[in-house]
Design an enzyme around this catalytic site. Structure first.
Site, PDB file in Angstrom:
ATOM      1  N   LYS A 161      -8.193   2.158   5.166  1.00 52.13           N
ATOM      2  CA  LYS A 161      -7.757   0.766   5.116  1.00 52.13           C
ATOM      3  C   LYS A 161      -6.514   0.556   5.971  1.00 52.13           C
ATOM      4  O   LYS A 161      -5.695   1.466   6.133  1.00 52.13           O
ATOM      5  CB  LYS A 161      -7.469   0.341   3.678  1.00 52.13           C
ATOM      6  CG  LYS A 161      -6.363   1.109   3.001  1.00 52.13           C
ATOM      7  CD  LYS A 161      -6.107   0.642   1.564  1.00 52.13           C
ATOM      8  CE  LYS A 161      -7.095   1.208   0.585  1.00 52.13           C
ATOM      9  NZ  LYS A 161      -6.687   0.933  -0.844  1.00 52.13           N
ATOM     10  N   GLU A 176      -2.789   0.423  -5.292  1.00 51.49           N
ATOM     11  CA  GLU A 176      -1.814  -0.443  -4.622  1.00 51.49           C
ATOM     12  C   GLU A 176      -0.824  -0.966  -5.650  1.00 51.49           C
ATOM     13  O   GLU A 176      -1.137  -1.046  -6.846  1.00 51.49           O
ATOM     14  CB  GLU A 176      -2.501  -1.636  -3.938  1.00 51.49           C
ATOM     15  CG  GLU A 176      -3.363  -1.278  -2.748  1.00 51.49           C
ATOM     16  CD  GLU A 176      -3.881  -2.505  -2.000  1.00 51.49           C
ATOM     17  OE1 GLU A 176      -3.291  -3.594  -2.158  1.00 51.49           O
ATOM     18  OE2 GLU A 176      -4.878  -2.369  -1.277  1.00 51.49           O
ATOM     19  N   ASP A 193      -2.969  -2.222  -8.922  1.00 46.21           N
ATOM     20  CA  ASP A 193      -4.414  -2.104  -8.795  1.00 46.21           C
ATOM     21  C   ASP A 193      -4.786  -0.687  -9.214  1.00 46.21           C
ATOM     22  O   ASP A 193      -4.296   0.288  -8.629  1.00 46.21           O
ATOM     23  CB  ASP A 193      -4.871  -2.368  -7.365  1.00 46.21           C
ATOM     24  CG  ASP A 193      -4.717  -3.834  -6.971  1.00 46.21           C
ATOM     25  OD1 ASP A 193      -4.521  -4.667  -7.876  1.00 46.21           O
ATOM     26  OD2 ASP A 193      -4.802  -4.132  -5.764  1.00 46.21           O
ATOM     27  N   ARG A 216      -6.645  -5.172 -12.147  1.00 44.29           N
ATOM     28  CA  ARG A 216      -5.326  -5.730 -11.849  1.00 44.29           C
ATOM     29  C   ARG A 216      -4.502  -5.722 -13.142  1.00 44.29           C
ATOM     30  O   ARG A 216      -4.857  -6.359 -14.122  1.00 44.29           O
ATOM     31  CB  ARG A 216      -5.457  -7.147 -11.303  1.00 44.29           C
ATOM     32  CG  ARG A 216      -4.148  -7.932 -11.234  1.00 44.29           C
ATOM     33  CD  ARG A 216      -3.059  -7.263 -10.380  1.00 44.29           C
ATOM     34  NE  ARG A 216      -3.482  -6.975  -9.034  1.00 44.29           N
ATOM     35  CZ  ARG A 216      -3.438  -7.855  -8.030  1.00 44.29           C
ATOM     36  NH1 ARG A 216      -3.005  -9.080  -8.255  1.00 44.29           N
ATOM     37  NH2 ARG A 216      -3.828  -7.499  -6.828  1.00 44.29           N
ATOM     38  N   LYS A 219       0.823  -1.200   0.000  1.00 46.12           N
ATOM     39  CA  LYS A 219       0.000   0.000   0.000  1.00 46.12           C
ATOM     40  C   LYS A 219       0.863   1.257   0.000  1.00 46.12           C
ATOM     41  O   LYS A 219       0.589   2.220  -0.723  1.00 46.12           O
ATOM     42  CB  LYS A 219      -0.960  -0.030   1.180  1.00 46.12           C
ATOM     43  CG  LYS A 219      -2.037  -1.116   1.006  1.00 46.12           C
ATOM     44  CD  LYS A 219      -2.990  -1.165   2.167  1.00 46.12           C
ATOM     45  CE  LYS A 219      -4.112  -2.166   1.884  1.00 46.12           C
ATOM     46  NZ  LYS A 219      -3.620  -3.543   1.687  1.00 46.12           N
ATOM     47  N   ARG A 277     -11.911  -6.335 -11.496  1.00 49.92           N
ATOM     48  CA  ARG A 277     -12.634  -7.013 -10.424  1.00 49.92           C
ATOM     49  C   ARG A 277     -13.774  -6.095  -9.984  1.00 49.92           C
ATOM     50  O   ARG A 277     -13.539  -5.071  -9.357  1.00 49.92           O
ATOM     51  CB  ARG A 277     -11.670  -7.348  -9.294  1.00 49.92           C
ATOM     52  CG  ARG A 277     -10.592  -8.339  -9.756  1.00 49.92           C
ATOM     53  CD  ARG A 277      -9.356  -8.322  -8.902  1.00 49.92           C
ATOM     54  NE  ARG A 277      -8.730  -7.007  -8.918  1.00 49.92           N
ATOM     55  CZ  ARG A 277      -7.736  -6.666  -8.106  1.00 49.92           C
ATOM     56  NH1 ARG A 277      -7.262  -7.527  -7.221  1.00 49.92           N
ATOM     57  NH2 ARG A 277      -7.204  -5.450  -8.177  1.00 49.92           N
ATOM     58  N   ASN A 285       1.152  -4.425  -5.843  1.00 49.36           N
ATOM     59  CA  ASN A 285       1.318  -5.742  -5.237  1.00 49.36           C
ATOM     60  C   ASN A 285       2.655  -6.344  -5.662  1.00 49.36           C
ATOM     61  O   ASN A 285       2.942  -6.447  -6.855  1.00 49.36           O
ATOM     62  CB  ASN A 285       0.175  -6.652  -5.670  1.00 49.36           C
ATOM     63  CG  ASN A 285      -1.167  -6.137  -5.174  1.00 49.36           C
ATOM     64  OD1 ASN A 285      -1.603  -6.478  -4.089  1.00 49.36           O
ATOM     65  ND2 ASN A 285      -1.824  -5.300  -5.970  1.00 49.36           N
ATOM     66  N   ARG A 296     -15.978  -3.126  -2.498  1.00 48.20           N
ATOM     67  CA  ARG A 296     -14.713  -3.825  -2.733  1.00 48.20           C
ATOM     68  C   ARG A 296     -14.830  -4.729  -3.952  1.00 48.20           C
ATOM     69  O   ARG A 296     -15.774  -5.515  -4.061  1.00 48.20           O
ATOM     70  CB  ARG A 296     -14.330  -4.651  -1.503  1.00 48.20           C
ATOM     71  CG  ARG A 296     -14.178  -3.835  -0.232  1.00 48.20           C
ATOM     72  CD  ARG A 296     -13.970  -4.725   0.976  1.00 48.20           C
ATOM     73  NE  ARG A 296     -15.126  -5.594   1.211  1.00 48.20           N
ATOM     74  CZ  ARG A 296     -15.146  -6.583   2.096  1.00 48.20           C
ATOM     75  NH1 ARG A 296     -14.080  -6.834   2.836  1.00 48.20           N
ATOM     76  NH2 ARG A 296     -16.227  -7.320   2.252  1.00 48.20           N
TER      77      ARG A 296
END
Length: 315
Positions: free
Chosen positions: A160, A281, A273, A210, A125, A225, A283, A233
């Protein structure tokens, strides 16, 4: 070549969607030798090299059982051609210690992907903060008053935890500030834990995309997503629906710009993301969605990844 996959227990793999399994399958198809272990199997004894109690693995080509395990052996990490760190989050203290053991193994000659230091230096993050031109207004703080001021400025925000995964612990607070105090107390635990607050992005209804970046270059498809029902979410673990889409030009430019900064630091594979045009984000621990993209588009992400891995080893 001889590859060690440092991952969660193989018995827990859901091979119909697991990206690490897709990597293993492609590597095996090319004749590479597969081994596996968990972070708890790493050890470093005084005067010796870092070792793992690792198991040779043969893929069966069927779903049950999907692998055959040989006898575990104590093997130096430097004896493998590549060590692939694919342990799922959370990035807890044990993960942190594992990166130190892996970094020592790198000093001994091991090739670790993603590199241990890069994993440690790029919390998923916090890593976005290096790229302010690509992100929404964001605050990282544990101070309740500062968080309230950020909410007052932006009106609609998402809060978050920094160590969350799969959409866990994400809250949206609208302009009315309903439950903001309670949410702050829950997440920052009385001011003892740092959290992230971002301006809410309404484009989430079109999906949290993603974007996989391999060797600094994005692959040509994303997995959007899409939140279902009343959810905000899009995470698949939170019930989001994964829809593969072609990578648009704006996201390609963003992914290439970030990828070309991070790849030289030892991040062979990252997963961005993106909501709307904003990166939320980065990842780095065990980016997923290989199989969902391959199943919907025919684009073999695992093949691209193993190509990049082989090129990195040859370089």
């Amino acid at each position: 070549m001889k590859f060690l996959f440092l991952a969660d227990p193989l018995d827990r793999f859901k091979i119909y969607k697991d990206s690490t399994y897709a990597m293993m399958r492609e590597a095996a198809a090319r004749g590479h030798e597969l081994w596996a272990c968990e972070p708890r199997h790493l050890a470093w004894r005084t005067g010796s090299r870092v070792v793992a109690r690792a198991t040779p693995v043969l893929l069966t080509g069927v779903s049950d059982p999907w692998y055959e395990a040989g006898e575990p052996q104590v093997v130096e990490l430097a004896s493998f051609d590549a060590v692939l760190m694919r342990k799922d989050p959370p990035f807890d203290t044990e993960y942190f210690y594992a990166t130190h053991l892996l970094e020592q193994a790198e000093r001994e000659g091991a090739r670790v992907f993603n590199s241990a230091r890069a994993l440690r230096d790029h919390p998923e993050k916090l890593a976005v903060m290096e790229f302010p031109q690509f992100i929404a207004p964001t605050l990282v703080s544990r101070d309740a008053e500062e968080i309230r001021e950020f909410h007052a400025e932006h009106g609609d925000v998402v809060l978050k935890p920094l160590d969350g995964m799969g959409g866990m612990g994400i809250f949206r607070v609208g302009p009315d500030g309903l439950n903001l105090g309670s949410i702050i107390e829950t997440l920052n635990q009385g001011g003892t834990r740092t959290i992230m607050i971002q301006r809410y992005l309404p484009q989430i209804v079109q999906g949290d995309k993603r974007v996989l970046v391999i060797g600094g270059e994005p692959i040509p498809y994303v997995l959007a997503r899409i939140p279902q029902g009343s959810e905000i979410r899009g995470n698949l673990a939170a019930g989001g629906k994964g829809v593969a889409q072609p990578l648009n030009e704006r996201d390609r430019e963003t992914a290439r710009a970030i990828g070309r900064v991070l790849a030289p630091r030892g991040l062979l594979l990252i997963g961005l993301d993106i909501i709307g045009e904003c990166v939320t984000e980065i990842n780095v621990t065990s980016p997923t969605c290989f199989q969902e993209i391959a199943q919907q588009t025919g684009y073999d992400v695992a093949c691209t990844f193993i190509d990049a891995l082989e090129a990195a080893l040859a370089g």
